[in-house]
Design a protein around this motif. Sequence first.
Motif, PDB file in Angstrom:
ATOM      1  N   UNK A 122     -42.965 -31.654  -5.789  1.00  0.00           N
ATOM      2  CA  UNK A 122     -44.418 -31.842  -6.684  1.00  0.00           C
ATOM      3  C   UNK A 122     -45.349 -32.671  -5.649  1.00  0.00           C
ATOM      4  N   UNK A 123     -44.750 -33.441  -4.826  1.00  0.00           N
ATOM      5  CA  UNK A 123     -45.768 -34.348  -4.044  1.00  0.00           C
ATOM      6  C   UNK A 123     -46.421 -33.364  -2.829  1.00  0.00           C
ATOM      7  N   UNK A 124     -45.470 -32.939  -2.290  1.00  0.00           N
ATOM      8  CA  UNK A 124     -46.026 -31.855  -1.177  1.00  0.00           C
ATOM      9  C   UNK A 124     -46.850 -30.803  -1.774  1.00  0.00           C
ATOM     10  N   UNK A 125     -46.494 -30.348  -2.893  1.00  0.00           N
ATOM     11  CA  UNK A 125     -47.367 -29.144  -3.533  1.00  0.00           C
ATOM     12  C   UNK A 125     -48.876 -29.858  -3.882  1.00  0.00           C
ATOM     13  N   UNK A 126     -48.725 -31.281  -4.345  1.00  0.00           N
ATOM     14  CA  UNK A 126     -50.089 -31.584  -4.678  1.00  0.00           C
ATOM     15  C   UNK A 126     -50.802 -32.016  -3.460  1.00  0.00           C
ATOM     16  N   UNK A 127     -50.238 -32.297  -2.603  1.00  0.00           N
ATOM     17  CA  UNK A 127     -50.692 -32.883  -1.209  1.00  0.00           C
ATOM     18  C   UNK A 127     -51.720 -31.565  -0.678  1.00  0.00           C
ATOM     19  N   UNK A 128     -50.848 -30.373  -0.455  1.00  0.00           N
ATOM     20  CA  UNK A 128     -51.634 -29.062  -0.187  1.00  0.00           C
ATOM     21  C   UNK A 128     -52.528 -28.638  -1.088  1.00  0.00           C
ATOM     22  N   UNK A 129     -52.692 -29.082  -2.445  1.00  0.00           N
ATOM     23  CA  UNK A 129     -53.449 -28.825  -3.289  1.00  0.00           C
ATOM     24  C   UNK A 129     -54.928 -29.558  -2.931  1.00  0.00           C
ATOM     25  N   UNK A 130     -54.482 -31.043  -3.117  1.00  0.00           N
ATOM     26  CA  UNK A 130     -55.739 -31.962  -2.573  1.00  0.00           C
ATOM     27  C   UNK A 130     -56.504 -31.839  -1.431  1.00  0.00           C
ATOM     28  N   UNK A 131     -55.505 -31.738  -0.272  1.00  0.00           N
ATOM     29  CA  UNK A 131     -56.054 -31.601   0.974  1.00  0.00           C
ATOM     30  C   UNK A 131     -55.696 -30.347   1.704  1.00  0.00           C
ATOM     31  N   UNK A 132     -56.078 -29.006   1.363  1.00  0.00           N
ATOM     32  CA  UNK A 132     -55.649 -27.818   1.797  1.00  0.00           C
ATOM     33  C   UNK A 132     -55.808 -27.809   3.305  1.00  0.00           C
ATOM     34  N   UNK A 133     -55.154 -28.490   4.131  1.00  0.00           N
ATOM     35  CA  UNK A 133     -55.594 -28.223   5.567  1.00  0.00           C
ATOM     36  C   UNK A 133     -54.226 -28.551   6.465  1.00  0.00           C
ATOM     37  N   UNK A 134     -54.419 -28.756   7.684  1.00  0.00           N
ATOM     38  CA  UNK A 134     -53.305 -29.174   8.285  1.00  0.00           C
ATOM     39  C   UNK A 134     -52.391 -30.140   7.902  1.00  0.00           C
ATOM     40  N   UNK A 135     -53.123 -31.148   7.257  1.00  0.00           N
ATOM     41  CA  UNK A 135     -52.303 -32.186   6.545  1.00  0.00           C
ATOM     42  C   UNK A 135     -51.400 -31.678   5.599  1.00  0.00           C
ATOM     43  N   UNK A 136     -51.631 -30.783   4.987  1.00  0.00           N
ATOM     44  CA  UNK A 136     -50.522 -30.067   3.982  1.00  0.00           C
ATOM     45  C   UNK A 136     -49.163 -29.763   4.764  1.00  0.00           C
ATOM     46  N   UNK A 137     -49.275 -29.021   6.080  1.00  0.00           N
ATOM     47  CA  UNK A 137     -48.282 -28.965   6.931  1.00  0.00           C
ATOM     48  C   UNK A 137     -47.504 -30.189   7.337  1.00  0.00           C
ATOM     49  N   UNK A 138     -48.303 -31.405   7.547  1.00  0.00           N
ATOM     50  CA  UNK A 138     -47.891 -32.468   7.915  1.00  0.00           C
ATOM     51  C   UNK A 138     -46.816 -33.012   6.617  1.00  0.00           C
ATOM     52  N   UNK A 139     -47.606 -32.953   5.566  1.00  0.00           N
ATOM     53  CA  UNK A 139     -46.756 -33.335   4.264  1.00  0.00           C
ATOM     54  C   UNK A 139     -45.441 -32.787   4.161  1.00  0.00           C
TER      55      UNK A 139
END
Length: 548
Positions: A122-139
Amino acid sequence: MPPLLTHESPSRSLFGSGVTQQQARLFRIYNYYRVVISLMLVGLLFLEPITTDTKTRWLEYYQAGVASYLTINVLVAISLATGFLLRRRHLVLSIVFDILIMHGLLLAGSGITGGLANLVIVAVAAGNILTPSRMGTFYAALAGLCSLGITGWAVLAFNENADDIVRAGSLGIVYFAAAFILQGISRRMIRSEALASSRAKSLQELEQINQQIIQRMRTGILVLDRRGSIRLANAAAEELLFGTTASDDNTVPPIQPLPKPLLDGLANWLENPNNRTTPFQASPTSPLLQASFTPLDQQQGDQILVFVEDMSKVTQQAQQMKLASLGRLTAGIAHEIRNPLGAISHAAQLMDESPNLDQGDRKMLDIIHRHSRRVNGIIENVLDLSRRRVASSELTDIGVWLTEFCEDFRQTLEDPSSARIELIIDDELPQARFDKSQIEQVMVNLCDNGLRYSRQQTGENRIQLRAGVTADGNRAHVDVRDFGPGILPENRHSVFEPFFTTDKSGTGLGLYLARELCEANQAHLSLVEDTLPGCCFRITFAHPGRMI
């Protein structure tokens, strides 16, 4: 009607740099979720006591981690509620903190096989929704490394089942899959939102432009119901029907009851929509108006759209076409007319010098002189119409200008002492924008006529000039009143027509020229109908904020 509004982007005014309104709203929702999850974790500590040997590796650390997680989430929620300026780095730090704290709880608790591992997804999914960029791959990479790390450490330190490493690898795949899928969905949603926002902004700007166009149209536009109540009215309708205009602060005047002539026209149109309404005047000093009705909703017909046209414009255009043709004709044959006219006048002057003329011959010569001057005056006036220059307006103080005009006009009279000119200037007059030379020409014409007719009726050269303000308080007007015989009711609608005159020595173009000059300055010349002796002509100037 108001200027175009400029809306500041919420991402720059309400939130920090790089955070949109939607991201801030989603982060608040996600933080509520974190508060609920942390409360549930704390509640489980009391509802189901955990023993060290069966459920967790380090109970004290687990309890401290859950309590800390709840405390931090509550503090974040309070900060957001108090208007904390949210920035992009706060989003990143929150997601990284969630991933680390969850793995810390997994490490202190039952390991990767516990249910808390699902919260990492859920945390990884939320991160990709909030910051849909390369940061999502970092999460996703951070979560995968943490899962493999704590699982490998547990296998080495506690001799746990090596199959947990496969489960950790599977979770890592899930993290990356969730990251890639949600990044694609989020990017598509962002593009859709940007497109919708752009279209909404375009529609808003188009609506404002349409409103500006409608408000600045010279055609009056009204929206009525079937009872004649006004729902909407543009500035031109307010001015034509009620003589009011929008003020400088763009406030709309209060809607007034519909004038009776227009209300009667509406009733006739409702009975028979095929009938064309007759022109009318909203007030004695207003121009002649023509109303056209059409249902706003063709199916229901509950609201009615009304177009109000200034008939003086149409009449003026027809007269201009007629006089333009006449002016071209006169300009082409002026010298052919003036040559024989000059010969006739010269011959009459020579005959007038003869000592052998009897009284009858001299009367005939007087007729020749008078009508020669009249023909020459008609030619000059028509030529002036065709040569009329464009108005050069300037903002003028009516009181000062009218006082100076009175002094200058007195000097042009043959006997200034015999003329009685009463000057009345009201207080707090608004300024007006017009061409002084053209309006002074109108005033000279009106004053000359007033003095002449007053002298015919009372034997006294007397006129009254008054500068006042319209009912809305935004426009100035000047009245020229004489004390002559007045104008017959049947002639009141014809006094401004070209070549109409009741004076045998007049050309019938004076008042027409005066109204033409007023219209060129966006002013209106009208005949005031009242019960006072003589007649009163009123020049109503346009709003000073209107450019000519």
